[in-house]
Structure formats: structure tokens, C-alpha cells
Design a protein around this motif. Structure first.
Motif, PDB file in Angstrom:
ATOM      1  N   ALA B 361      23.934  31.817  26.819  1.00 17.61           N
ATOM      2  CA  ALA B 361      24.074  31.008  28.030  1.00 17.61           C
ATOM      3  C   ALA B 361      25.193  31.501  28.923  1.00 17.61           C
ATOM      4  O   ALA B 361      25.097  31.422  30.141  1.00 17.61           O
ATOM      5  N   MET B 362      26.288  31.985  28.335  1.00 15.80           N
ATOM      6  CA  MET B 362      27.419  32.402  29.180  1.00 15.80           C
ATOM      7  C   MET B 362      28.155  33.568  28.528  1.00 15.80           C
ATOM      8  O   MET B 362      29.174  33.387  27.883  1.00 15.80           O
ATOM      9  N   ARG B 436      18.101  26.005  27.407  1.00 13.94           N
ATOM     10  CA  ARG B 436      17.853  25.505  28.761  1.00 13.94           C
ATOM     11  C   ARG B 436      18.851  24.396  29.106  1.00 13.94           C
ATOM     12  O   ARG B 436      19.365  24.331  30.208  1.00 13.94           O
ATOM     13  N   TYR B 438      21.856  24.129  27.917  1.00 12.51           N
ATOM     14  CA  TYR B 438      23.151  24.740  28.204  1.00 12.51           C
ATOM     15  C   TYR B 438      23.202  25.265  29.632  1.00 12.51           C
ATOM     16  O   TYR B 438      24.210  25.171  30.315  1.00 12.51           O
ATOM     17  N   ARG B 439      22.087  25.882  30.068  1.00 16.60           N
ATOM     18  CA  ARG B 439      22.116  26.573  31.349  1.00 16.60           C
ATOM     19  C   ARG B 439      22.214  25.599  32.507  1.00 16.60           C
ATOM     20  O   ARG B 439      22.598  25.974  33.608  1.00 16.60           O
ATOM     21  N   GLU B 440      21.854  24.325  32.236  1.00 18.27           N
ATOM     22  CA  GLU B 440      21.913  23.347  33.319  1.00 18.27           C
ATOM     23  C   GLU B 440      23.350  22.996  33.690  1.00 18.27           C
ATOM     24  O   GLU B 440      23.623  22.589  34.804  1.00 18.27           O
TER      25      GLU B 440
END
Lengths: 119, 482, 104
Positions: B361-362, B436, B438-440
Motif C-alpha cells: 500500500a505504501m 483496497r 488501506y489504499r483508501e
């Protein structure tokens, strides 16, 4: 009995009593009172340190000559320290008492072993 | 003109102003402006003494005595204050991205910065006590601002014990005043070295050690500090741990200056070394058992505090320099780790078992946190390696090879739990759905900027440690005992 | 010390996977090696037979008490009664040490 010695003994008794109360009493308010007793004992030690038998108050007195005055003046530094310490102690006590009100509303008890249990 | 007192006065004044305008609409903007002002502060003072109220030095029978409060600035203190202000600035910048920012938070951070820099600058023992207590109240206040019940409880514990420890410290200051008739640390040290020792001085030493253990988070006070760090938001813990590390350094230097030359110091050194070794081992063993990432980092802070105290307690020039250098490095990489923990907490949760697979995610943040972790373990080319190497050298030259073995064992433990946390949070496989989720979550640029800056500083200090060491070495030799 | 016993003990605490058990075992070993190295240091500095005897006793007690980590964790809890107990022990211990050193 020497006044200075008597105040030192009183101060020592206050500190020891306060430590006893802090470590062994379970009530929050009593613990806080014990802390306040410790800090009174410390303040008394400081004031008694600057005491001088038959001394002058450490403020400017126009009728007394400076040489005589400086010889007989009580030591002013501890008094300034005590003033500062009283202010600090008061603010600490205020925060702690405010928090203990919060805890009393939640737990309906003042037992330290209940309020500050393991979590 | 020497503007040295402004380092303390400006944050204190602004703290009062901010606590009045705590509901203002412009609080974020004002906090950012204040952060910029803070960066300039360490440059204001000139090296040398500053006498408050113009009371300078008085000669009594040929002996110089300082009458009044004295602040001094030297390269060592300047480095410490610069690090402190830098971390304060980064924390203030991050705080502007929080949802419920009030001026109270800014005011408390500023109050803490002012009081800790006063503790570092002052040469007057009572002044040190006053600001030590203000720092204690400030730390409790910052934790209370987290607004949860556990936070209240840990702040209450901290204040209860803190009032006791503070009173004992003041009693020690009073006893030293009665033994020497002065409050200036240098004058007191000179007087104590000349006159025969009395039980009063021993009592004062004992009480100063109690104050030191409380202020620096050495055992048995470490559980209080751990609660404090783990119950608040992690980026606030970054500034809290910086406060307590620097108070630890300042008080250790005071004890060295006062009692360094006395025959009793040999035993005192033993007590201080024992305390710091306890801190190292207890912190590591407890950190190994934690599930909560914040608590793990908090125990890591305790164990690194032990390293700092060990270096300073040795009392040799190399030991003092290594201890202070490790303190500075620790403040840098630990703040980075805490800010990273804040990001992790924002994305999912601080419990290590509930997150996983954050790497996908990051990746940038993961890389930066890995760098900070490696620095904290002590792997070259990061700054932690430099200071741990220096510390090991200092301990070896002080003829205690057993402690070096212990330091290595503790380092292995540190490696293990740091990598355990890294695996569980960033590498453990996770489902698409979770990814998904996490990405929000949007991570602010300010967080990544602060993290990146701190990691960059870690690398720079790891490659060029002389930047700091050159400033510390002359003073280490001055303070050190034979 | 038994891995299985250790794992059972960890499961009772609510974290029984291999990562946690490994970390717990490392903690145990660090505590034990701390005991041993600390005793080496003390016996080298003081060099007394008594200290060595006490040291061997302590190691024996440590072996007997294994696993130590769980007791250690209980003592490190943030229950105020335990915290105050250890603080009072600390105050007593350092006042003893410093006044004994001062009276010499």
C-alpha cells in the motif's frame, strides 16, 4: 529547645509521614493529601534553613544601618524558593484532584487499587 | 547583544497566547508560523554566560561566586537545543493535519520545549527543579489531551509519582543549598571538592538520583513512562520521549559536575551503571513480549535510555560524548519510528496482528521506516551504529568488557523485535480486500516529509558523525572525571 | 527449559504463534544471560568468595524458576500497588548503598 532544630525535626517527621501515607494508604484523596504533606515538609526544611536567631526580616529597613542589617538578616533565598515551590505544588494538586473527580464519577470509588489497576 | 533567554521566553510567552486563542479559526496557520519561529531560536544566543538581572560574579575571599541565575550556552547545549527544536517543529507541523487540533496542544508543546531547553541551559539548580516540574506537568497534560480514559489513568499515575519524586528532588536541592550556600552548579561543585563530606551531601546525592530516575525514565519508573508513551497518539510520544531523554542528559551532567571529583562518586557510578543496565535489559525483554506496536516502541525507548545513561554514568570523556551522541541519535530515529507508528495507526490499528501487507500500500513509507529501524538497531551506515560503536569503545576502555557483551545481547534482542514488528506490519500477506481498504486512507505529505527529513538526518549523521562529535568532544573532556 | 511448556504458557497469555514464542524465548535467554554476565562483572570487581557463592545460588534459583519471563512480565505491570512497591524498594536500596558507601 532550639527553634531551628525543632523545625528541622518537624519537617523530617512531615516528610516521613507523607511518604508513609503515599506508599501505604489506598485512598486517592488521602494519597494526594500525603503528597501535600511531603511538600510542606520540604518547604519547612527550606524555610528553617534560612532562619537566624533574632534576625531581621530580609526587607529593606530605612532606620537600620546596612552593615548591621546585612549581619543580622535572615537568609532570603530559601523563602523565594518556597514561594515558587508552593505555586508549582498547587498546580500539580489541582490537576490531580481534577483527575480524581473524573475517576470517581466513573468508578464510584476512591480506592487506588481499583482505579489504577492493571490495564 | 546576547539574546539567550529568548530561547526560553518566546515559547513560554507564545504558550500563554496560544492557550488564550485555543478556539481560533486560524490556529493551524498560527501553529505553522510558530514552528518556523522555533527553528530560528537556537541561533539567537551567543556562546558564553548570561547573567540574569545583571548580577554577575561576586568575589568572596578571592573565590568567585555567581549571584543570581546563570544560563550558559556552549556547542553541546546548542546541539541539544537544536535537536529538541527540530523535533518540536516536526511534531507541530504534523499536528496541523490532525482533525481536532486546539491551541492547547500547541501551547503544551511550546511549554515543554521552553522548559526542557531551560533545563539544558541553566546552571542554577533551583531553576532546573522548577522547569523539571513544569516539564512533568506538560507531559501529563499532553497525554491527557488524547482524551481517552487510559490516557487519563497513565497521566494520573505519572503525576502522583512525579509529585513525590519532585518533592524529593527539591529536598536534595535544599540540602545542597544548606551544605554549600549557593545554588550555582559550578560553585557548588568547587565547594564540595574542597570541604569534607557530610551526611547532608550524601542525602542530597541520593535525592538527585531519585529525581534523575524519574525524569529520565530509568527503572523502577520505566513502567510510568511506558504508559505515558503508549497511551497517547504516537507522534505526541515522539516529543515526549525527546523531553525525557534530554532531561536525563541534563541531570546526568549535573550529577557529574557536582559529585564527579568526590570519593563517593565511585559508588555512585556503580549505582548509575546498574540502573542503566537494568533499563537496557528490562526494556528489551518487555518489548519482546508486546503485541501493541506503540508499547513495543515505548519499551524500546526505555532500553535506549539505558544506553544513554550508561555512557554518561561512565564519566570518561569518551563515555560522556558517546552517551550524549546516542541521546541525540536516539531522539532522531525514535521520532521517525513514532511518526511511522502514527501512520500505521491511522491506516488500520496499532495492534501488530491486525495489520499486515502494508508494504504494497505504501512502499515509500515502508522504506523510510525500515531505515529508521535499522538505525535503531545499530547497523552501518546509520547514526545508531556510530554511537553504539563509540559507546562500546568507551565501555571497553573503562574496563568493563562484560557490559559490552550485555550490550551486544541487548542489540540482538532489539533486532529481533524490530524485525518481528516489521514482518507483522509490513510483510505479512494480506487479502486484496484489505489492501483496497488501506489504499483508501490518505496519508498527508507532512507526515512523509517529517519522516523523510528525520531519516535523512540519520543517514547524514551516520556518514559524517564528526559534525556533532567535534562539537561535543571538548566539553566531554571538560566535564569528565579522572 | 521445554519449548512445549513455554508454548503452552504463551498460549494462555493469548499469543501462541511461532513468532511470539520465539520472541518470548529470546527474552528468557536475555534475562538469563543478564544474570550471568552481571554476576561475572560483580565477582570480578569485588572478587569475594561470598559473592561467587551467592552468584551460583542465584543462577540455581534462576534455573529453578524458569521460565522467568512470565513472572518478570507480571512484576512489570502497571498496577499501582506493584509500581509503588518497586519504587519503595528502590528508594530503600539506593539509600542503603549510598549511606554504607558514605560511612566507610
Amino acid at each position: 529547645m532550639d527553634l531551628q532544630l525543632a523545625s528541622f525535626i518537624t519537617a523530617g517527621a512531615l516528610v516521613v509521614l507523607g511518604l508513609y501515607g503515599f506508599f501505604f494508604v489506598d485512598n486517592v484523596i488521602k494519597k494526594i493529601i500525603a503528597l501535600s504533606i511531603i511538600s510542606s515538609g520540604v518547604n519547612l526544611t527550606l524555610v528553617a534553613m534560612g532562619y537566624r536567631e533574632g534576625g531581621y526580616v530580609p526587607i529593606y529597613i530605612p532606620t537600620v544601618e546596612f552593615q548591621v542589617f546585612s549581619k543580622h538578616m535572615a537568609y532570603p533565598l530559601p523563602q523565594a524558593l518556597v514561594l515558587t515551590n508552593i505555586v508549582i505544588g498547587a498546580s500539580m494538586l489541582a490537576v490531580m484532584l481534577a483527575l480524581s473527580i473524573v475517576f470517581y464519577r466513573k468508578y464510584r470509588t476512591l480506592k487506588t487499587s481499583v482505579i489504577l489497576k492493571e490495564d | 547583544m546576547n539574546l539567550l533567554p529568548l530561547i526560553v521566553v518566546i515559547p513560554l510567552l507564545m504558550a500563554i497566547v496560544f492557550s488564550y486563542i485555543y478556539r481560533s479559526k486560524y490556529i493551524r496557520l498560527l501553529t505553522l508560523l510558530m514552528a518556523l519561529v522555533l527553528l530560528v531560536l537556537p541561533l539567537l544566543g551567543l556562546y558564553g554566560p548570561y547573567f540574569f538581572g545583571g548580577h554577575g560574579v561576586v568575589y568572596i575571599e578571592g573565590m568567585p561566586f555567581v549571584s543570581g541565575i546563570l544560563y550558559t550556552l556552549n556547542p553541546l547545549k546548542e546541539t541539544l537545543i537544536f535537536t529538541l527544536m527540530l523535533i518540536g517543529v516536526l511534531v507541530l507541523i504534523i499536528s496541523t493535519r490532525e482533525e481536532r487540533l486546539s491551541g492547547t496542544f500547541t501551547a503544551l508543546v511550546l511549554m515543554g520545549l521552553a522548559s526542557v531547553s531551560a533545563v539544558i541551559l541553566t546552571e542554577d539548580l533551583f531553576n532546573l527543579y522548577v522547569f523539571y516540574e513544569i516539564a512533568a506537568i506538560t507531559q501529563a497534560g499532553l497525554v491527557i489531551l488524547a482524551g481517552r480514559e487510559e490516557a487519563y489513568r497513565s497521566a494520573f499515575r505519572y503525576l502522583l509519582v512525579g509529585t513525590m519524586a519532585g518533592s524529593i528532588l527539591l529536598l536534595g536541592v535544599g540540602l545542597l543549598l544548606s551544605a554549600t550556600g549557593s545554588l550555582n552548579i559550578v560553585d557548588m561543585g568547587r565547594y564540595l571538592a574542597l570541604k569534607p563530606l557530610t551526611p547532608t551531601v550524601y542525602g542530597a546525592l541520593l535525592m538527585l538520583i531519585v529525581g534523575l530516575a524519574y525524569g529520565g525514565g530509568l527503572p523502577p519508573f520505566h513502567t510510568l513512562k511506558v504508559d505515558l508513551y503508549s497511551r497517547t497518539k504516537p507522534f505526541v510520544a515522539a516529543i515526549l520521549q525527546t523531553y525525557s531523554k534530554f532531561i536525563l542528559i541534563a541531570l546526568m551532567l549535573v550529577i557529574l559536575k557536582l559529585f564527579g571529583g568526590l570519593p563517593i562518586f565511585n559508588t555512585t557510578r556503580g549505582v548509575l551503571i546498574a540502573l542503566s543496565v537494568f533499563a537496557m535489559v528490562f526494556g528489551t525483554v518487555m518489548a519482546l513480549l508486546q503485541d501493541d506496536y506503540r508499547r513495543l516502541l515505548a519499551y524500546h525507548t526505555v532500553s535506549q535510555g539505558g544506553y544513554v545513561a550508561l555512557g554518561l554514568a561512565l564519566g570518561t570523556p569518551l563515555g560522556i560524548v558517546a552517551g550524549i551522541f546516542h541521546g541525540i541519535n536516539h531522539a532522531l530515529y525514535k521520532s521517525a519510528l513514532f511518526i511511522g507508528a502514527h501512520i500505521v495507526e491511522k491506516i488500520k490499528s496499532p495492534y501488530m496482528r491486525e495489520v499486515g501487507g502494508l508494504l504494497l500500500a505504501m512502499p515509500t513509507v515502508t522504506f523510510l521506516i525500515l531505515c529508521a529501524k535499522l538505525a535503531s538497531i545499530g547497523i552501518p551506515p546509520f547514526n545508531g551504529f556510530q554511537s553504539k560503536l563509540l559507546l562500546a569503545e568507551a565501555v571497553m576502555s573503562a574496563d568493563m568488557p562484560e557490559l559490552v557483551i550485555l550490550m551486544l545481547i541487548v542489540s540482538i534482542g532489539t533486532f529481533l523485535y524490530m524485525m518481528k514488528a516489521f514482518y507483522l506490519i509490513f510483510l505479512k500477506p494480506c487479502s486484496e480486500e484489505q489492501l483496497r481498504e488501506y489504499r483508501e486512507v490518505r496519508i498527508s505529505k507532512y507526515h512523509i516529509f517529517s519522516l523523510g527529513l528525520l531519516v535523512l538526518l540519520c543517514i547524514v549523521l551516520g556518514l559524517y558523525p564528526d559534525m556533532v562529535l567535534d562539537r561535543l568532544l571538548p566539553l566531554g573532556e571538560e566535564i569528565a572525571i579522572e | 527449559m521445554d519449548y512445549d511448556r513455554f508454548k503452552k504458557e504463551m498460549e494462555r497469555e493469548g499469543s501462541g504463534d511461532s513468532v511470539s514464542v520465539g520472541a518470548g524465548l529470546t527474552g528468557e535467554l536475555i534475562l538469563y544471560s543478564f544474570l550471568v554476565t552481571g554476576l561475572f562483572l560483580l565477582s570480578r570487581i569485588f572478587g569475594k568468595v561470598l559473592l561467587a557463592t551467592v552468584g551460583i545460588l542465584a543462577i540455581g534459583i534462576g534455573l529453578h524458576m524458569m521460565p522467568m519471563v512470565f513472572r518478570f512480565k507480571r512484576e512489570n505491570s502497571n498496577h499501582i500497588v506493584l509500581q509503588l512497591f518497586w519504587i519503595s524498594i528502590f528508594l530503600g536500596a539506593i539509600s542503603m548503598i549510598i549511606f554504607i558507601a558514605g560511612s566507610r
